[in-house]
Design a protein around this motif. Structure first.
Motif, PDB file in Angstrom:
ATOM      1  N   THR A  28       1.050  -1.168   0.184  1.00 44.72           N
ATOM      2  CA  THR A  28      -0.192  -0.068   0.016  1.00 44.72           C
ATOM      3  C   THR A  28       1.111   1.284   0.022  1.00 44.72           C
ATOM      4  OG1 THR A  28      -1.616  -1.134   1.206  1.00 44.72           O
ATOM      5  CG2 THR A  28      -1.751   1.178   1.447  1.00 44.72           C
ATOM      6  N   ASP A  30       1.170   5.519  -0.284  1.00 43.38           N
ATOM      7  CA  ASP A  30       0.553   6.885  -0.393  1.00 43.38           C
ATOM      8  C   ASP A  30       1.289   8.038  -0.887  1.00 43.38           C
ATOM      9  OD1 ASP A  30      -2.164   6.103   1.067  1.00 43.38           O
ATOM     10  OD2 ASP A  30      -0.975   5.809   2.840  1.00 43.38           O
ATOM     11  N   GLN A  45      -9.417  10.508 -12.305  1.00 44.77           N
ATOM     12  CA  GLN A  45      -9.133   8.950 -11.838  1.00 44.77           C
ATOM     13  C   GLN A  45      -8.771   8.215 -13.034  1.00 44.77           C
ATOM     14  OE1 GLN A  45     -10.221   7.752  -8.657  1.00 44.77           O
ATOM     15  NE2 GLN A  45      -8.795   6.175  -9.374  1.00 44.77           N
ATOM     16  N   ILE A  48      -4.759   8.585 -13.100  1.00 46.46           N
ATOM     17  CA  ILE A  48      -3.905   8.213 -12.270  1.00 46.46           C
ATOM     18  C   ILE A  48      -3.755   6.844 -12.189  1.00 46.46           C
ATOM     19  CG2 ILE A  48      -5.515   8.140 -10.331  1.00 46.46           C
ATOM     20  CD1 ILE A  48      -1.992   9.408  -9.930  1.00 46.46           C
ATOM     21  N   ASN A  49      -4.980   5.981 -12.596  1.00 46.29           N
ATOM     22  CA  ASN A  49      -4.867   4.658 -12.890  1.00 46.29           C
ATOM     23  C   ASN A  49      -3.914   4.348 -13.903  1.00 46.29           C
ATOM     24  OD1 ASN A  49      -6.883   4.321 -10.705  1.00 46.29           O
ATOM     25  ND2 ASN A  49      -8.384   4.067 -12.661  1.00 46.29           N
ATOM     26  N   VAL A  52      -0.020   5.020 -12.569  1.00 47.98           N
ATOM     27  CA  VAL A  52       0.480   4.158 -11.670  1.00 47.98           C
ATOM     28  C   VAL A  52       0.628   2.958 -12.258  1.00 47.98           C
ATOM     29  CG1 VAL A  52       0.318   2.983  -9.582  1.00 47.98           C
ATOM     30  CG2 VAL A  52      -0.467   5.359  -9.579  1.00 47.98           C
ATOM     31  N   THR A  67      -3.474  -2.727  -9.727  1.00 47.31           N
ATOM     32  CA  THR A  67      -3.407  -1.582  -8.850  1.00 47.31           C
ATOM     33  C   THR A  67      -4.685  -0.928  -8.526  1.00 47.31           C
ATOM     34  OG1 THR A  67      -3.383  -0.153 -11.067  1.00 47.31           O
ATOM     35  CG2 THR A  67      -1.081  -0.779  -9.883  1.00 47.31           C
ATOM     36  N   ASN A  69      -6.383   2.616  -7.200  1.00 44.33           N
ATOM     37  CA  ASN A  69      -6.063   4.058  -6.715  1.00 44.33           C
ATOM     38  C   ASN A  69      -7.402   4.958  -6.299  1.00 44.33           C
ATOM     39  OD1 ASN A  69      -3.234   3.821  -7.867  1.00 44.33           O
ATOM     40  ND2 ASN A  69      -4.353   3.202  -9.501  1.00 44.33           N
ATOM     41  N   SER A  70      -7.293   5.650  -5.282  1.00 44.69           N
ATOM     42  CA  SER A  70      -8.141   6.646  -4.939  1.00 44.69           C
ATOM     43  C   SER A  70      -7.610   7.800  -4.884  1.00 44.69           C
ATOM     44  CB  SER A  70      -8.885   6.099  -3.631  1.00 44.69           C
ATOM     45  OG  SER A  70      -7.922   5.814  -2.644  1.00 44.69           O
ATOM     46  N   VAL A  81      -3.061  10.711  -2.931  1.00 45.95           N
ATOM     47  CA  VAL A  81      -3.361   9.184  -3.632  1.00 45.95           C
ATOM     48  C   VAL A  81      -3.090   8.090  -2.837  1.00 45.95           C
ATOM     49  CG1 VAL A  81      -2.887   8.070  -5.977  1.00 45.95           C
ATOM     50  CG2 VAL A  81      -2.764  10.350  -5.949  1.00 45.95           C
ATOM     51  N   HIS A  82      -3.908   7.342  -2.835  1.00 41.21           N
ATOM     52  CA  HIS A  82      -3.796   5.994  -1.966  1.00 41.21           C
ATOM     53  C   HIS A  82      -3.947   4.810  -3.240  1.00 41.21           C
ATOM     54  CE1 HIS A  82      -4.193   3.553   1.514  1.00 41.21           C
ATOM     55  NE2 HIS A  82      -5.177   2.556   0.700  1.00 41.21           N
ATOM     56  N   SER A  83      -2.661   4.329  -3.163  1.00 41.00           N
ATOM     57  CA  SER A  83      -2.667   2.914  -3.967  1.00 41.00           C
ATOM     58  C   SER A  83      -2.444   1.670  -3.357  1.00 41.00           C
ATOM     59  CB  SER A  83      -1.385   3.262  -4.953  1.00 41.00           C
ATOM     60  OG  SER A  83      -1.669   4.455  -5.931  1.00 41.00           O
TER      61      SER A  83
END
Length: 122
Positions: A28, A30, A45, A48-49, A52, A67, A69-70, A81-83
Motif C-alpha cells: 500500500t 500513499d 481517476q 492516475i490509474n 501508476v 493497482t 487507486n483513490s 493518492v492511495h494505491s
C-alpha cells in the motif's frame, strides 16, 4: 528395504522445502501529487490509474500487476493518492521500494502529468 520411489519422494520433498518461498501480496502506498492540468478528481481517476499502472508495468515488464487507486483533492491543488499495488511473484517490499523511488519525479497519466511530491509505502 526402501524402494526407489521412497527415495524419489524423499528427494522431491527436500527440494520443495529448500526452495525459497516467493512472497505474495500487495503493498500500500500513499502519495502527495500535483496533476497538470488539474481536471478535478472525477476526471483524473482514469489518468492516475494509467500513471501508476504504467510506471509499475515499466518497472516489472512481463509481470502481471494489479493497482487500485483513490484520490482526495486539497484546496492547494495537491492530491492524496492511495494505491494498493500487487505484482505477481515479486516481494511487496521490493515493489514498495521501487514505488518510493518515484519521489520528486513526474509520472505520465492518460490526460495529465503527475508531479510526485512524496511517496510512502508500507
Amino acid at each position: 528395504m526402501f524402494s526407489k520411489s521412497f527415495f524419489a519422494v524423499a528427494f522431491l520433498a527436500t527440494v520443495a522445502l529448500a526452495a525459497p518461498a516467493v512472497k505474495r501480496g500487495s503493498t500500500t502506498c500513499d502519495f502527495i501529487m500535483t496533476p497538470s492540468p488539474d481536471l478535478g478528481a472525477d476526471e483524473l481517476q482514469t489518468s492516475i490509474n494509467y500513471a501508476v499502472g504504467h510506471a509499475v508495468g515499466a518497472a516489472y515488464e512481463g509481470k502481471t500487476l494489479m493497482t487500485k487507486n483513490s484520490l482526495v483533492r486539497h484546496d492547494d491543488g495537491t492530491y492524496d493518492v492511495h494505491s494498493i499495488i500487487e505484482v505477481t511473484n515479486v516481494d511487496p517490499a521490493e515493489v514498495g521500494a521501487t514505488v518510493e523511488s518515484w519521489d520528486d519525479t513526474v509520472l505520465d497519466g492518460s490526460d495529465t502529468q503527475w508531479a510526485v511530491g512524496a511517496a510512502n509505502c508500507y
